[in-house]
Motif scaffolding. Structure first.
Motif, mmCIF file in Angstrom:
data_model
loop_
_atom_site.group_PDB
_atom_site.id
_atom_site.type_symbol
_atom_site.label_atom_id
_atom_site.label_comp_id
_atom_site.label_asym_id
_atom_site.label_seq_id
_atom_site.Cartn_x
_atom_site.Cartn_y
_atom_site.Cartn_z
ATOM 1 N N HIS A 199 0.835 -1.204 0.000
ATOM 2 C CA HIS A 199 0.000 0.000 0.000
ATOM 3 C C HIS A 199 0.874 1.260 0.000
ATOM 4 C CE1 HIS A 199 -3.226 -2.805 0.923
ATOM 5 N NE2 HIS A 199 -2.425 -3.306 1.846
ATOM 6 N N PRO A 200 1.624 1.486 -1.072
ATOM 7 C CA PRO A 200 2.529 2.633 -1.086
ATOM 8 C C PRO A 200 1.792 3.961 -0.989
ATOM 9 C CG PRO A 200 2.310 1.685 -3.287
ATOM 10 C CD PRO A 200 1.643 0.736 -2.338
ATOM 11 N N ASP A 201 2.174 4.762 -0.016
ATOM 12 C CA ASP A 201 1.579 6.072 0.241
ATOM 13 C C ASP A 201 0.061 5.978 0.433
ATOM 14 O OD1 ASP A 201 1.830 8.783 0.766
ATOM 15 O OD2 ASP A 201 1.453 9.356 -1.308
ATOM 16 N N GLY A 202 -0.393 4.878 1.030
ATOM 17 C CA GLY A 202 -1.801 4.732 1.360
ATOM 18 C C GLY A 202 -2.686 4.111 0.308
ATOM 19 N N PHE A 203 -2.117 3.735 -0.844
ATOM 20 C CA PHE A 203 -2.915 3.087 -1.901
ATOM 21 C C PHE A 203 -3.596 1.840 -1.346
ATOM 22 C CE2 PHE A 203 -3.233 -0.227 -5.115
ATOM 23 C CZ PHE A 203 -3.905 0.417 -6.135
ATOM 24 N N PRO A 204 -4.862 1.567 -1.711
ATOM 25 C CA PRO A 204 -5.752 2.354 -2.561
ATOM 26 C C PRO A 204 -6.675 3.287 -1.793
ATOM 27 C CG PRO A 204 -6.730 0.224 -2.197
ATOM 28 C CD PRO A 204 -5.429 0.237 -1.412
ATOM 29 N N ASN A 205 -6.600 3.266 -0.454
ATOM 30 C CA ASN A 205 -7.564 4.033 0.334
ATOM 31 C C ASN A 205 -7.410 5.535 0.185
ATOM 32 O OD1 ASN A 205 -8.704 1.666 1.339
ATOM 33 N ND2 ASN A 205 -7.316 1.585 3.091
ATOM 34 N N SER A 206 -6.260 5.978 -0.327
ATOM 35 C CA SER A 206 -6.021 7.402 -0.514
ATOM 36 C C SER A 206 -6.635 7.942 -1.794
ATOM 37 C CB SER A 206 -4.523 7.668 -0.504
ATOM 38 O OG SER A 206 -3.876 6.724 -1.322
ATOM 39 N N GLY A 207 -7.155 7.054 -2.651
ATOM 40 C CA GLY A 207 -7.924 7.513 -3.805
ATOM 41 C C GLY A 207 -7.139 7.788 -5.063
ATOM 42 N N PHE A 208 -5.837 7.455 -5.101
ATOM 43 C CA PHE A 208 -5.068 7.698 -6.312
ATOM 44 C C PHE A 208 -4.670 6.387 -6.973
ATOM 45 C CE2 PHE A 208 -1.730 7.574 -2.993
ATOM 46 C CZ PHE A 208 -0.897 6.599 -3.511
ATOM 47 N N CYS A 209 -4.376 6.454 -8.262
ATOM 48 C CA CYS A 209 -3.797 5.328 -8.989
ATOM 49 C C CYS A 209 -2.276 5.381 -8.921
ATOM 50 C CB CYS A 209 -4.245 5.352 -10.447
ATOM 51 S SG CYS A 209 -6.034 5.285 -10.682
ATOM 52 N N ALA A 210 -1.724 6.575 -9.047
ATOM 53 C CA ALA A 210 -0.270 6.786 -9.010
ATOM 54 C C ALA A 210 -0.018 8.279 -8.949
ATOM 55 C CB ALA A 210 0.410 6.174 -10.236
ATOM 56 N N TRP A 211 1.230 8.636 -8.731
ATOM 57 C CA TRP A 211 1.650 10.032 -8.836
ATOM 58 C C TRP A 211 3.130 10.071 -9.203
ATOM 59 C CZ3 TRP A 211 5.484 10.372 -5.256
ATOM 60 C CH2 TRP A 211 5.322 9.764 -4.000
ATOM 61 N N HIS A 212 3.578 11.255 -9.650
ATOM 62 C CA HIS A 212 5.004 11.439 -9.930
ATOM 63 C C HIS A 212 5.502 12.666 -9.183
ATOM 64 C CE1 HIS A 212 5.127 14.905 -12.843
ATOM 65 N NE2 HIS A 212 3.839 14.598 -12.933
ATOM 66 N N ASP A 213 6.800 12.766 -9.021
ATOM 67 C CA ASP A 213 7.385 13.869 -8.253
ATOM 68 C C ASP A 213 8.872 13.939 -8.566
ATOM 69 O OD1 ASP A 213 7.571 15.968 -6.406
ATOM 70 O OD2 ASP A 213 6.321 14.935 -4.935
ATOM 71 N N LYS A 214 9.572 14.777 -7.837
ATOM 72 C CA LYS A 214 11.029 14.874 -7.916
ATOM 73 C C LYS A 214 11.575 14.815 -6.506
ATOM 74 C CE LYS A 214 11.399 19.938 -7.664
ATOM 75 N NZ LYS A 214 9.988 20.210 -7.347
ATOM 76 N N THR A 215 12.835 14.458 -6.387
ATOM 77 C CA THR A 215 13.503 14.500 -5.095
ATOM 78 C C THR A 215 14.923 15.006 -5.291
ATOM 79 O OG1 THR A 215 14.220 13.229 -3.155
ATOM 80 C CG2 THR A 215 14.193 12.051 -5.263
ATOM 81 N N ALA A 216 15.357 15.832 -4.359
ATOM 82 C CA ALA A 216 16.731 16.339 -4.389
ATOM 83 C C ALA A 216 17.493 15.853 -3.163
ATOM 84 C CB ALA A 216 16.724 17.860 -4.444
ATOM 85 N N THR A 217 16.997 14.778 -2.555
ATOM 86 C CA THR A 217 17.608 14.272 -1.319
ATOM 87 C C THR A 217 18.728 13.274 -1.575
ATOM 88 O OG1 THR A 217 15.931 12.533 -1.132
ATOM 89 C CG2 THR A 217 15.465 14.630 -0.032
ATOM 90 N N THR A 218 19.034 13.005 -2.838
ATOM 91 C CA THR A 218 20.133 12.097 -3.156
ATOM 92 C C THR A 218 21.392 12.914 -3.453
ATOM 93 O OG1 THR A 218 19.937 12.059 -5.572
ATOM 94 C CG2 THR A 218 18.375 10.705 -4.332
ATOM 95 N N SER A 219 22.511 12.219 -3.584
ATOM 96 C CA SER A 219 23.763 12.895 -3.953
ATOM 97 C C SER A 219 23.951 12.898 -5.469
ATOM 98 C CB SER A 219 24.947 12.194 -3.274
ATOM 99 O OG SER A 219 25.007 10.830 -3.651
ATOM 100 N N TYR A 220 22.895 12.553 -6.204
ATOM 101 C CA TYR A 220 22.988 12.415 -7.659
ATOM 102 C C TYR A 220 22.257 13.536 -8.383
ATOM 103 C CZ TYR A 220 23.889 7.686 -5.916
ATOM 104 O OH TYR A 220 24.360 6.604 -5.211
ATOM 105 N N GLY A 221 21.955 14.624 -7.679
ATOM 106 C CA GLY A 221 21.199 15.717 -8.267
ATOM 107 C C GLY A 221 19.706 15.522 -8.039
ATOM 108 N N THR A 222 18.914 16.327 -8.699
ATOM 109 C CA THR A 222 17.459 16.198 -8.622
ATOM 110 C C THR A 222 17.021 15.100 -9.574
ATOM 111 O OG1 THR A 222 17.233 18.549 -8.099
ATOM 112 C CG2 THR A 222 15.272 17.412 -8.915
ATOM 113 N N ILE A 223 16.213 14.159 -9.063
ATOM 114 C CA ILE A 223 15.769 13.054 -9.909
ATOM 115 C C ILE A 223 14.241 12.994 -9.955
ATOM 116 C CG2 ILE A 223 17.875 11.732 -9.509
ATOM 117 C CD1 ILE A 223 16.302 9.910 -7.675
ATOM 118 N N ALA A 224 13.733 12.522 -11.071
ATOM 119 C CA ALA A 224 12.294 12.383 -11.305
ATOM 120 C C ALA A 224 11.899 10.928 -11.078
ATOM 121 C CB ALA A 224 11.957 12.804 -12.731
#
Length: 314
Positions: A199-224
């Protein structure tokens, strides 16, 4: 498109109700407990069998959100599929081979769906709606955009992964594939596919099929990256307009929604957005079975500025 964060049960219920009647995407904070997480982007609502196609509206016209020449679009898309967790020893719906075959076919002359993306670009003035010959355009792949597949089975994926854990898995994948600087991560998108029963990020009770985002918390730059749950767990008809009982349609429709939105709004939301959201948000009620060289797949419609409507081919 970032549409805000809903933090109460009443608002989650309202989001689900709206999704069932065919609205555009609503962002839902699905993290259990008091921990707060950012709103996400390109959230496709979890609904079954909604089939009304939105009418073309000028307010859907996509506009570029930044004059930057990096992070607006992905000019040469590369997809890395990450099948997270030892639970992938069980794949009852055949998601892993299906996702690979779909991306192996999204290129060349057979793929007229992907050519919708060619009209969008980066390196043009903020507010641009038509690139013409200006800027750096998205290139239609001449070979498969699938650049790598990783079954990360050293340990089990969390049963209810948080958004931060999903982002961390995407960063781990970047390292696994050797994309350890910003340069390769200007085109790489990491699709973190969770196994059945999770149940990643609350799936399916949170009402989404999927989502996309970015993160800059790695040492490899900002990743999608994309959070892609095991949608067949919700049954045939979830996340697609088709009601023919085909179990894989929903995850194909959802991932093409997220893929296209990542390509056109790479580091959300400095890319292409409009009154209806990102390129897939305004078109969640349009699906088509498209024959590629590797099989026939459910590809979700995308907003085309040049056609001024949702379309399934360029």
């Amino acid at each position: 498109m970032r549409t805000g964060t809903f933090r109460t049960a009443a608002r989650v219920a309202a989001a689900l109700a709206l999704a069932v009647v065919g609205t555009t995407s609503l962002a839902v904070d699905a993290t259990a407990g008091p921990t707060s997480t950012p709103a996400h982007y390109g959230v496709k609502p979890l609904a079954k069998g909604h089939s009304l196609q939105p009418a073309a509206r000028s307010t859907n016209t996509l506009k570029v959100g930044s004059s930057a020449s990096q992070g607006v679009v992905s000019p040469t898309p590369k997809v890395y599929l990450v099948f997270w967790g030892s639970q992938w020893s069980s794949d009852p719906a055949g998601v892993a081979p299906d996702m690979q075959k779909m991306f192996q076919g999204l290129y060349g002359s057979k793929d007229t769906w992907g050519t919708i993306l060619n009209q969008y670009c980066e390196g043009v003035a903020k507010g641009t709606t038509t690139c013409g010959t200006k800027g750096i355009h998205i290139n239609h792949p001449t070979s498969s955009p699938l650049a790598g597949v990783w079954f990360d089975n050293a340990a089990a994926a969390p049963s209810s992964a948080t958004a931060n854990q999903i982002a961390a898995e995407a960063g781990k994948a970047a390292g696994h594939f050797g994309n350890t600087t910003q340069a390769p991560n200007l085109n790489a998108q990491y699709v973190v596919v969770s196994p059945t029963g999770t149940h990643p990020d609350g799936f399916p009770n949170s009402g989404f099929c999927a989502w996309h985002d970015k993160t800059a918390t790695t040492s490899y730059g900002t990743i999608a990256y994309t959070n892609l749950p095991y949608i067949p767990d919700s049954g045939a008809g979830a996340c697609t307009t088709f009601t023919d009982g085909r179990l894989l349609s929903g995850i194909e429709s959802t991932e093409t929604h997220e893929y296209a939105e990542t390509v056109t709004d790479f580091w959300p939301s400095i890319g292409w957005n409009g009154g209806g959201g990102e390129i897939g948000d305004a078109c969640v009620d349009l699906d088509a079975y498209v024959a590629l060289s590797t099989g026939t797949f459910d590809l979700q419609g995308l907003w085309s500025n040049s056609a001024n409507k949702c379309v399934t081919h360029g």
